[in-house]
Design an enzyme around this catalytic site. Sequence first.
Site, PDB file in Angstrom:
ATOM      1  CG  ASN A 122       8.529  -2.119  -0.016  1.00  0.00           C
ATOM      2  OD1 ASN A 122       8.015  -2.225   1.100  1.00  0.00           O
ATOM      3  ND2 ASN A 122       9.079  -1.000  -0.452  1.00  0.00           N
ATOM      4  NE  ARG A 140      10.594   5.736   8.304  1.00  0.00           N
ATOM      5  CZ  ARG A 140       9.604   5.609   7.421  1.00  0.00           C
ATOM      6  NH1 ARG A 140       9.685   4.654   6.482  1.00  0.00           N
ATOM      7  NH2 ARG A 140       8.567   6.410   7.459  1.00  0.00           N
ATOM      8  N   PRO A 150       0.794  -1.225   0.000  1.00  0.00           N
ATOM      9  CG  PRO A 150      -0.101  -1.070   2.147  1.00  0.00           C
ATOM     10  CD  PRO A 150       0.545  -2.046   1.199  1.00  0.00           C
ATOM     11  CG  ASN A 151      -0.163   4.256   1.376  1.00  0.00           C
ATOM     12  OD1 ASN A 151      -1.160   4.826   0.955  1.00  0.00           O
ATOM     13  ND2 ASN A 151      -0.150   3.617   2.539  1.00  0.00           N
ATOM     14  CG  HIS A 179      11.397  -2.591   4.235  1.00  0.00           C
ATOM     15  ND1 HIS A 179      10.026  -2.537   4.131  1.00  0.00           N
ATOM     16  CD2 HIS A 179      11.696  -3.770   4.821  1.00  0.00           C
ATOM     17  CE1 HIS A 179       9.527  -3.641   4.648  1.00  0.00           C
ATOM     18  NE2 HIS A 179      10.516  -4.413   5.062  1.00  0.00           N
ATOM     19  NE  ARG A 204       3.799   6.518   1.596  1.00  0.00           N
ATOM     20  CZ  ARG A 204       4.329   5.343   1.858  1.00  0.00           C
ATOM     21  NH1 ARG A 204       4.987   4.679   0.938  1.00  0.00           N
ATOM     22  NH2 ARG A 204       4.188   4.810   3.029  1.00  0.00           N
ATOM     23  CD  GLU A 217      11.129  -7.802   5.356  1.00  0.00           C
ATOM     24  OE1 GLU A 217      11.495  -8.913   5.846  1.00  0.00           O
ATOM     25  OE2 GLU A 217      10.634  -6.885   6.027  1.00  0.00           O
ATOM     26  CE1 TYR A 232       9.289   4.848   2.670  1.00  0.00           C
ATOM     27  CE2 TYR A 232       7.664   6.614   2.759  1.00  0.00           C
ATOM     28  CZ  TYR A 232       8.210   5.464   3.291  1.00  0.00           C
ATOM     29  OH  TYR A 232       7.687   4.922   4.438  1.00  0.00           O
ATOM     30  CB  ALA A 268       1.687   0.046   6.102  1.00  0.00           C
TER      31      ALA A 268
END
Length: 142
Positions: free
Chosen positions: A72, A105, A8-9, A98, A16, A96, A21, A75
């Site tokens: 990825n 974070r 998502p996003n 990111h 964003r 995985e 990012y 969230a």
Amino acid sequence: MIFILNGPNLNLLGQRQPEIYGYETLDDVARACATHGAALGLEVDFRQSNHEGALVEMIHDARASAQGIIINAAAYTHTSVAILDALQAFDGPVIEVHISNIHRREAFRQHSYISARADAVIAGCGTQGYLLALDHLAVQLA
Ligand code: DQA
């Protein structure tokens, strides 16, 4: 075939929180992955969804069509037992990725359900992480 799955996003990549990012769009990343994959002899199927169940179904598709998965989960990384369970039903390597370093974070980003299944984790390399994941899969699958 390598599935590269985005949660998502990530469709808003480039717009964003660019300070976290970056300014590249997801289409830019998809193009870079296709080019890099081709150079490595890997065909890439690059997908994104904002919906948890859709991502679960993409992972089910991978069971029949993909040798490896780069994911990825955004969230959902931090919340989704369903995506973890789907990945547990996939036999090939799972990487995985990111874009940001989730460990630097907020505390809630520092736990990943995906990591319980991932063979490798790449975080904090920006969008280059996707290309590094392809490099690793090329070696793993050789
Ligand atoms: C992310 C990190 C997640 O915590 C966040 O929810 C994202 C993107 C990353 O690529 O850095 O959407 O997975």
